[in-house]
Motif scaffolding. Structure first.
Motif, short mmCIF file in Angstrom:
data_model
loop_
_atom_site.label_atom_id
_atom_site.label_comp_id
_atom_site.label_asym_id
_atom_site.label_seq_id
_atom_site.Cartn_x
_atom_site.Cartn_y
_atom_site.Cartn_z
N VAL A 63 -26.88 -55.33 54.71
CA VAL A 63 -26.82 -56.48 55.36
C VAL A 63 -27.93 -57.47 55.49
N HIS A 64 -27.75 -58.82 55.76
CA HIS A 64 -28.75 -59.65 55.72
C HIS A 64 -28.80 -60.37 57.05
N PHE A 65 -29.77 -59.78 57.63
CA PHE A 65 -29.86 -60.31 59.21
C PHE A 65 -30.84 -61.55 59.29
N ARG A 66 -31.45 -61.98 58.22
CA ARG A 66 -32.23 -63.43 58.09
C ARG A 66 -33.52 -63.61 58.95
N ASP A 67 -33.89 -62.53 59.66
CA ASP A 67 -34.90 -62.56 60.45
C ASP A 67 -36.10 -61.63 60.18
N PRO A 95 -34.40 -57.53 51.86
CA PRO A 95 -35.79 -57.97 52.29
C PRO A 95 -35.71 -59.63 51.75
N ASN A 96 -34.65 -60.40 51.45
CA ASN A 96 -34.78 -61.72 51.19
C ASN A 96 -34.82 -62.67 52.45
N THR A 97 -35.72 -62.24 53.16
CA THR A 97 -36.06 -63.18 54.41
C THR A 97 -37.24 -64.14 54.02
N ASN A 153 -30.59 -63.55 40.21
CA ASN A 153 -30.86 -64.35 41.26
C ASN A 153 -29.90 -64.65 42.11
N THR A 154 -30.17 -64.90 43.40
CA THR A 154 -28.99 -65.26 44.56
C THR A 154 -29.89 -65.68 45.49
N PHE A 155 -29.33 -65.71 46.79
CA PHE A 155 -29.86 -66.52 47.89
C PHE A 155 -31.30 -65.88 48.08
N GLY A 156 -32.33 -66.96 48.37
CA GLY A 156 -33.47 -66.92 48.67
C GLY A 156 -34.36 -66.84 47.34
N LEU A 182 -29.81 -51.99 43.58
CA LEU A 182 -29.72 -52.90 42.63
C LEU A 182 -28.93 -53.89 42.73
N HIS A 183 -29.23 -55.23 42.91
CA HIS A 183 -28.43 -56.45 42.83
C HIS A 183 -28.19 -56.61 41.25
N ALA A 184 -27.00 -55.80 40.59
CA ALA A 184 -26.93 -55.59 39.42
C ALA A 184 -25.97 -56.60 38.53
N ARG A 283 -17.56 -68.39 47.98
CA ARG A 283 -18.67 -68.17 47.18
C ARG A 283 -19.67 -67.10 47.51
N VAL A 284 -19.85 -66.20 46.58
CA VAL A 284 -20.72 -64.83 46.91
C VAL A 284 -21.02 -64.26 45.66
N ASN A 285 -21.98 -63.65 45.78
CA ASN A 285 -22.79 -63.08 44.55
C ASN A 285 -22.67 -61.46 44.60
N PRO A 286 -22.27 -60.86 43.58
CA PRO A 286 -21.14 -61.39 42.70
C PRO A 286 -20.02 -61.77 43.11
N PRO A 315 -24.69 -64.22 56.27
CA PRO A 315 -24.34 -65.22 57.02
C PRO A 315 -25.05 -66.64 56.72
N HIS A 316 -24.37 -67.69 56.60
CA HIS A 316 -24.86 -69.07 56.62
C HIS A 316 -24.00 -69.91 57.54
N THR A 317 -24.30 -71.21 57.68
CA THR A 317 -23.82 -72.21 58.54
C THR A 317 -22.65 -72.93 57.74
N ASP A 330 -24.51 -72.23 49.61
CA ASP A 330 -24.93 -71.06 49.96
C ASP A 330 -24.12 -69.69 49.59
N CYS A 331 -24.63 -68.83 48.97
CA CYS A 331 -23.69 -67.66 48.59
C CYS A 331 -23.37 -66.44 49.66
N GLY A 332 -22.45 -65.97 50.03
CA GLY A 332 -22.27 -65.04 51.08
C GLY A 332 -21.41 -65.73 52.11
N PHE A 333 -21.12 -64.51 53.06
CA PHE A 333 -20.26 -64.74 54.34
C PHE A 333 -20.54 -63.50 55.31
O1 DOR Z 1 -23.76 -63.73 48.11
C1 DOR Z 1 -24.75 -63.17 48.48
N1 DOR Z 1 -25.54 -63.49 49.41
N2 DOR Z 1 -25.16 -62.47 47.69
C2 DOR Z 1 -26.46 -61.82 47.55
O2 DOR Z 1 -26.77 -61.00 47.00
C3 DOR Z 1 -27.46 -62.42 48.69
C4 DOR Z 1 -26.77 -62.90 49.70
C5 DOR Z 1 -27.63 -63.54 50.66
O3 DOR Z 1 -28.65 -63.19 51.11
O4 DOR Z 1 -26.97 -64.74 51.08
#
Ligand code: DOR
Ligand code: ZN
Length: 482
Positions: A63-67, A95-97, A153-156, A182-184, A283-286, A315-317, A330-333
């Motif tokens: 999870v990405h809790f962004r904090d 850790p991409n905070t 590379n992805t968000f952050g 790994l983000h492979a 839109r999400v990675n992968p 999460p994104h807005t 922005d990637c992900g949901f």
């Molecule tokens: O879509 C994605 N969003 N993939 C990732 O690997 C990172 C994530 C994010 O932090 O938003």
């Protein structure tokens, strides 16, 4: 007889091996007994679970809790509230905070924030990047559940380490026994393709998929497996999205590499056909891929090639998700709250058994990260981390009602069957009757202290970067030593 704090009466207890009618007694945060109602000790409180299933709380290792860093997207309170509503009792945060969780200081800061706000238990990933290899010891000392390495590379925009740096990072982590997640996705392939597609004027949603064909992931998984095999490092492949990745994963497992993998509901249930409908929202990675990938991913879960489900809750807005140029979206949901209902819907439809589900959602994540059987099990002595669910309940996912601060997902409007009614963490209700128990804010704690990874199995230790430098010119390759 000892008095229990709570007895959950007459439910259907689910383990990876069986689902059986039983009651569960809880005391001091632990499971005291599982068995027939008349064998239960007296209790201060009882909960009637007739008609309900008692599952080990899900462990979402991604999870990405962004904090700290992005409070408008999520924070530890909103993210763990979403977990509680989703029957998730332990989460591992990425850790991409801002700042990235790459130093002892930033890790200590995140621990302080998480411990003051979390409703559920958690682990924190430390960043393994080109510049942070030297911090591995301090990060372990500070309490990480494992390491995260971004091959793409992805968000952050965390830079991806070169293969040389990755090998060195694996050499350093292997003797610690920790797992590297790994983000492979191979960055150089994606970057070139994105530049070419942009130059060709592409901005449509499918351009995102075109930049990241499955070979991006196949190449990365294969390379990571080779480095893991050489060094003996333990690795975990995050968000497996394609059928083609399964071959290098299977082959590495067959060679004895300590490699595990996860996939998520969006790769199992969404496909390239959905870009037209959702645009940037998916839109999400992968990327979400062609529909032909779905069956092989389900089959890989069933045969154990893929070990677990995790959500990549990202999460994104709405504004960040609905821009016209796909490359600026922005990637992900969000996903931590909807994983269980989505997967239980598949279970209800006959896709797998309820036992399979708890193996993928709780038992295997706990095993892979050294938390079993304190976490991920319903048996005496385990933490009383429980999701009490109504498998019959049909409902419609409504983004506006999600606990996550991000109120935009491709799951909006989807009909599902299966709903967590109550969630307990270490014996305490954190969500009860679909209401958050507010005063459990700050009850969640880091699970790094209970982690027990198996003995480290480092290999080729005489050939690591550190060792060849240390040994100096007098050292001879091993086979020449008398
Ligand atoms: O879509 C994605 N969003 N993939 C990732 O690997 C990172 C994530 C994010 O932090 O938003
Ligand atoms: Zn992620």
């Amino acid at each position: 007889m000892t008095t229990a704090d709570l007895v959950i009466r007459n439910g259907m207890v689910v383990t990876p091996d069986a689902a059986f009618a039983a009651s569960v007694a809880v005391r001091d945060g632990k499971i005291l007994a599982v068995g027939a109602q008349d064998a239960m000790p007296p209790a201060r409180e009882t909960l009637d679970a007739r008609g309900l299933h008692i599952l080990p709380g899900a462990i979402d290792v991604h999870v990405h809790f962004r904090d700290p860093g992005y409070p408008h997207k999520e924070d530890w309170a909103s993210g763990t509230a979403a977990a509680a509503f989703g029957g998730v009792t332990t989460v591992f945060d990425m850790p991409n905070t801002i700042p990235p969780t790459a130093t002892a200081e930033s890790l200590a800061e995140k621990h302080a924030i998480a411990s003051s706000k979390a409703h559920v238990d958690y682990g924190l990933y430390g960043l393994l990047g080109e510049e942070t290899i030297a911090h591995v010891g301090a990060l372990i000392e500070g309490g990480v559940i494992g390491f995260k390495l971004y091959m793409g590379n992805t968000f952050g925009k965390i830079p991806s380490p070169s293969t040389g740096a990755m090998l060195e990072a694996f050499e350093v982590v292997a003797p610690t026994g920790k797992r590297i997640s790994l983000h492979a996705e191979t960055n150089s392939i994606m970057e070139r393709r994105e530049t070419q597609l942009r130059n060709a004027g592409r901005r449509d949603p499918l351009a995102h998929l075109a930049c990241r064909p499955a070979v991006v992931a196949v190449e990365a998984v294969s390379r990571a497996a080779i480095l893991a095999e050489w060094t003996g490092a333990r690795i975990h492949i995050l968000h497996i999205s394609s059928a083609d990745e399964l071959r290098p994963l299977r082959e590495a497992k067959a060679r004895g590499v300590d490699i595990t993998g996860e996939t998520g509901p969006h790769y199992l249930m969404l496909s390239a056909d959905d870009y037209a409908r959702f645009g940037g929202i998916i839109r999400v990675n992968p990327p979400v891929r062609e529909a032909f990938n779905q069956e092989p991913l389900w089959a890989a879960l069933a045969d154990g090639t893929i070990d677990m489900v995790a959500t990549d809750h990202a999460p994104h807005t709405p504004e960040e998700k609905t821009r016209n140029d796909i490359f600026t979206v922005d990637c992900g949901f969000p996903g931590v709250e909807t994983q269980m209902p989505l997967m239980l819907t598949a279970m209800n439809a006959g896709r797998m058994s309820i036992c399979d589900y708890v193996r993928w959602s709780a038992a295997n994540p706990a095993r892979v990260f050294g938390l079993y059987p304190t976490k991920g099990a319903i048996q005496p002595g385990a933490d009383a981390d429980l999701a009490i669910v109504d498998l019959a309940r049909s409902w419609i996912i409504d983004d506006a009602k999600l606990q996550s601060r991000s109120r935009v997902s491709p799951w909006h409007g989807r009909a599902v069957q299966g709903l967590p009614l109550h969630t307990l963490v270490r014996g305490r209700f954190v969500m009860r009757d679909r209401v958050l128990v507010e005063d459990t804010r700050g009850f969640g704690r880091s699970v790094h202290a209970i982690q027990r990874m198996p003995e480290p199995q480092p290999r080729n230790t005489d050939k690591t970067s550190a060792e060849i430098v240390r040994a100096g010119p007098s050292a001879r390759p091993r086979e020449h030593v008398a």
